[in-house]
Structures are given as structure tokens and as C-alpha cells.
Design an enzyme around this catalytic site. Structure first.
Site, PDB file in Angstrom:
ATOM      1  N   ASP A  18       0.794  -1.233   0.000  1.00 34.61           N
ATOM      2  CA  ASP A  18       0.000   0.000   0.000  1.00 34.61           C
ATOM      3  C   ASP A  18       0.826   1.283   0.000  1.00 34.61           C
ATOM      4  O   ASP A  18       0.320   2.344   0.312  1.00 34.61           O
ATOM      5  CB  ASP A  18      -0.988   0.011   1.167  1.00 34.61           C
ATOM      6  CG  ASP A  18      -2.182   0.928   0.901  1.00 34.61           C
ATOM      7  OD1 ASP A  18      -2.607   1.007  -0.259  1.00 34.61           O
ATOM      8  OD2 ASP A  18      -2.660   1.576   1.843  1.00 34.61           O
ATOM      9  N   ASP A  39      -4.353  -4.804  -4.873  1.00 37.18           N
ATOM     10  CA  ASP A  39      -3.537  -3.632  -5.220  1.00 37.18           C
ATOM     11  C   ASP A  39      -2.092  -3.928  -5.587  1.00 37.18           C
ATOM     12  O   ASP A  39      -1.383  -3.043  -6.069  1.00 37.18           O
ATOM     13  CB  ASP A  39      -3.508  -2.612  -4.069  1.00 37.18           C
ATOM     14  CG  ASP A  39      -4.745  -1.738  -4.023  1.00 37.18           C
ATOM     15  OD1 ASP A  39      -5.517  -1.751  -4.980  1.00 37.18           O
ATOM     16  OD2 ASP A  39      -4.932  -1.056  -3.010  1.00 37.18           O
ATOM     17  N   ASP A  81     -12.412   2.024   5.878  1.00 34.97           N
ATOM     18  CA  ASP A  81     -11.357   2.077   4.865  1.00 34.97           C
ATOM     19  C   ASP A  81     -10.112   2.774   5.397  1.00 34.97           C
ATOM     20  O   ASP A  81      -9.030   2.643   4.817  1.00 34.97           O
ATOM     21  CB  ASP A  81     -11.839   2.835   3.623  1.00 34.97           C
ATOM     22  CG  ASP A  81     -12.899   2.064   2.861  1.00 34.97           C
ATOM     23  OD1 ASP A  81     -12.699   0.866   2.626  1.00 34.97           O
ATOM     24  OD2 ASP A  81     -13.933   2.666   2.512  1.00 34.97           O
TER      25      ASP A  81
END
Length: 344
Positions: free
Chosen positions: A130, A168, A319
Site C-alpha cells: 500500500d 492492489d 477504509d
């Protein structure tokens, strides 16, 4: 940075809760024998399995949403409890944490197997995860990841599992978020993970491939090939995002045509009203207001290329620390209630 490109930036989960849940399951948290007749939970919420012919994935009867239902009922808030039950009674993915992965996956797959269902798991521990955003972290290095993955695979064994692999991870290679010096290793780790997981008897694997907001399959199809899509069962789209099922199917079919007709799955957990289009474009993905639960998990989909609609993101979990939310992955009761009410 991410909003303009449609890339989902964060999908962290409260990993300690998964570890605790796995431990509870190993020590005897039971589920039904396949017909949904036995709640088999410790929460008092009476959560049962969904019909296997439409939703073969395991419902965790002691999940956070189920605990919220029980707490609301105990407090006499029956209407709110019934709203949260919309979340608690559906199969949602279990995100595997960094600690003792074998114990986690063993506990979860054993519970699912006892119920005659398939465990839905997400692996989200890639090194340099991330890009330092809300969900930063991951394994310390490639060797640590491989060791962790060995534990994951040992815990799954021959039991039935569907795995969403590293949300991701590929997009952050394509968009330049992950530094160039880590690219070769990441491709190697992803391809190795696909190979390891596909060596198991009853495990399906879907590599994450972004969402409809990405809007450029030409940039992701080759990275998917380098990461081992040929050996995988397919790819996942819309993980932790809000794009409509219709748009997600269109995006997935474009991408499928470029990777040998591979099938895909769609995260429909919170896409009932599509994406949020107001506020700061860079954070439209993060706890957007006015969203709703999407289609419930099922293998009966609108297109033969779509293997399933799944709840990969666990509705009701934050989130990240935006728009008043708690840390990424923590349960946010007020947001969960709004999601459920909006889907009425």
C-alpha cells in the site's frame, strides 16, 4: 493521487480479530452440516449458512457483524439488529493476518468444511504493501513472505478454499507507487504464490486486477501475465471499491479478452449505489457516504465469465481514518448501519 486513476488505495483489516477468530474456530466454534439448520454460533445472533446451490461460501457465525447483531438485540434495538443482520448473514472474506497463518487458515477452512462450504480468503501481506498509505505494512521481505505463504498453504491443505491474491499489488506496480527496485521481486512472489496455492487440491486463486475506475486494461494485462494469471483460475475486480456490477463486468470482460479468456470475480459488497462522485477525488474511495450493500454473494451471475459475486471487503469495516472513520479494518457500527439501511 489515486482517485483520478480509479485505483483503490487501501484494504487493511484488523488482523488480530482474524487470529482470534481462527483460534475460536479451531477450539470448536461449529457451523451447520450443510443445510443451514444449525446456527452453530456463540454470539446468540442465530446466523446460519446460505443455500449452498447459490452461495457456496462459508458464513462466519461468530463474525464482527454477528456480534453486533447480538449486542443490538440485547440492548433492545431490534430494528437496528435486523439491519446489521443483512451483513452478518452473508459470506464475507476472511483476511489472513501476518501471525501464525497456518493456524488461521486451518481454523477457517476446517469450520467451512464442517459446514459443507468453501472458505473465502484474502491474502494481503505483500512486502511494501500500500505504498505507505492507510494499509501500509506487509511481510518484511520476500523470504518472510514465502515463509508466511507456506503457512497459509499448510493450513488450507486439501480443504476447499477460494483465495483473492494481494489486492492492489499489481496496480501499485503499474501506477508507479511501488518503487522500481521492488518490481521484479513482487512479480516473483505473486507468481510463486499462484503456483503454491494451485498445487493444493481444492483451492481456487484469483489475482487482483483493479476496478472499472482504472479504465485501462492495456496497462494491467501484461503485469497479470507476468504474475502468473495463466496458472490462476482468474482475476478479481472492484475489491473494496464501489463501481457498479455492470461497469465491473464490462471492465472484467475487456481484461479477460487480453489474458486468454480468463474468468473473474467481482466484489459487490458495497456497490449498491455505485461510486461516490463528490468531495476530494483523491479520497472518494475512503468511507464514502451514501453507499449501499450490493448484490449478495452468489455463483449465479449475469455473465458466464463471472464466476461469482463476492463480499471481499467486509461491509462495516473502515477504509481508514477519513470522514470520521476509525483505523483501516476496524468495525464502524454507524457506517455499517447506514450501508444496510441504504440497501433496503
Amino acid at each position: 493521487m489515486y482517485g483520478s486513476r480509479g485505483v483503490r488505495a487501501s484494504a487493511a483489516r484488523r488482523m488480530s480479530a482474524v487470529v482470534l477468530g481462527a483460534a475460536l474456530l479451531v477450539t470448536g466454534c461449529s457451523s451447520d452440516g450443510g443445510d443451514g439448520s444449525d446456527p452453530g454460533d456463540d454470539t446468540g445472533a442465530g446466523i446460519t449458512q446460505q443455500p449452498k446451490e447459490t452461495a457456496p461460501f462459508w458464513v462466519n457465525p461468530d463474525g464482527t457483524a454477528a456480534q453486533q447483531v447480538a449486542a443490538l438485540e440485547k440492548a433492545g434495538k431490534k430494528q437496528d439488529a435486523e439491519q446489521i443482520r443483512k451483513i452478518a448473514e452473508q459470506p464475507a472474506a476472511e483476511w489472513i493476518g501476518p501471525d501464525d497463518p497456518q493456524k488461521q487458515t486451518q481454523g477457517l477452512t476446517e469450520a467451512a468444511d464442517k459446514a459443507g462450504r468453501t472458505a473465502l480468503l484474502v491474502l494481503y501481506n505483500i512486502p511494501h504493501r500500500d505504498c505507505g498509505q492507510y494499509s501500509q505494512g506487509g511481510a518484511a521481505d520476500g523470504n518472510a513472505y514465502r515463509e508466511w505463504l507456506d503457512g497459509v498453504a499448510a493450513g488450507i491443505g486439501d480443504r476447499s478454499a477460494t483465495v483473492i491474491l494481494e489486492p492492489d499489488a499489481l496496480l501499485h506496480l503499474v501506477d508507479g507507487c511501488t518503487p522500481e527496485q521492488f518490481h521484479e521481486e513482487r512479480y516473483d512472489l505473486l507468481k510463486g504464490a499462484v503456483t503454491k496455492l494451485k498445487s493444493l487440491k481444492n483451492t481456487q486463486v484469483y489475482l487482483d486486477a483493479g476496478n472499472a475506475g482504472w479504465q485501462n486494461p492495456d496497462q494491467i494485462f501484461e503485469p497479470l501475465k507476468w504474475a502468473g494469471i495463466e496458472q490462476a483460475d482468474g482475476f478479481s475486480v472492484n475489491v473494496s471499491n464501489f463501481y457498479s456490477t455492470e461497469d465491473s463486468i464490462a471492465y472484467g470482460k475487456q481484461l479477460s479478452a487480453k489474458v486468454g479468456g480468463k474468468h473473474f470475480v467481482i466484489d459487490t459488497s458495497r456497490n449498491g449505489k455505485g461510486p461516490y462522485t463528490q468531495g476530494n477525488p483523491d479520497e472518494r474511495w475512503c468511507n464514502p457516504p451514501g453507499r449501499a450493500l450490493g448484490e449478495t454473494p452468489t455463483t449465479k451471475t449475469a455473465d458466464p465469465l463471472v464466476d461469482a459475486y463476492l463480499w471481499v471487503k467486509r461491509p462495516g469495516e473502515s477504509d481508514g481514518e477519513c470522514k470520521g472513520g476509525p483505523k483501516a479494518g476496524q468495525w464502524w457500527a454507524d457506517y455499517a448501519l447506514k450501508l444496510a439501511k441504504a440497501s433496503s
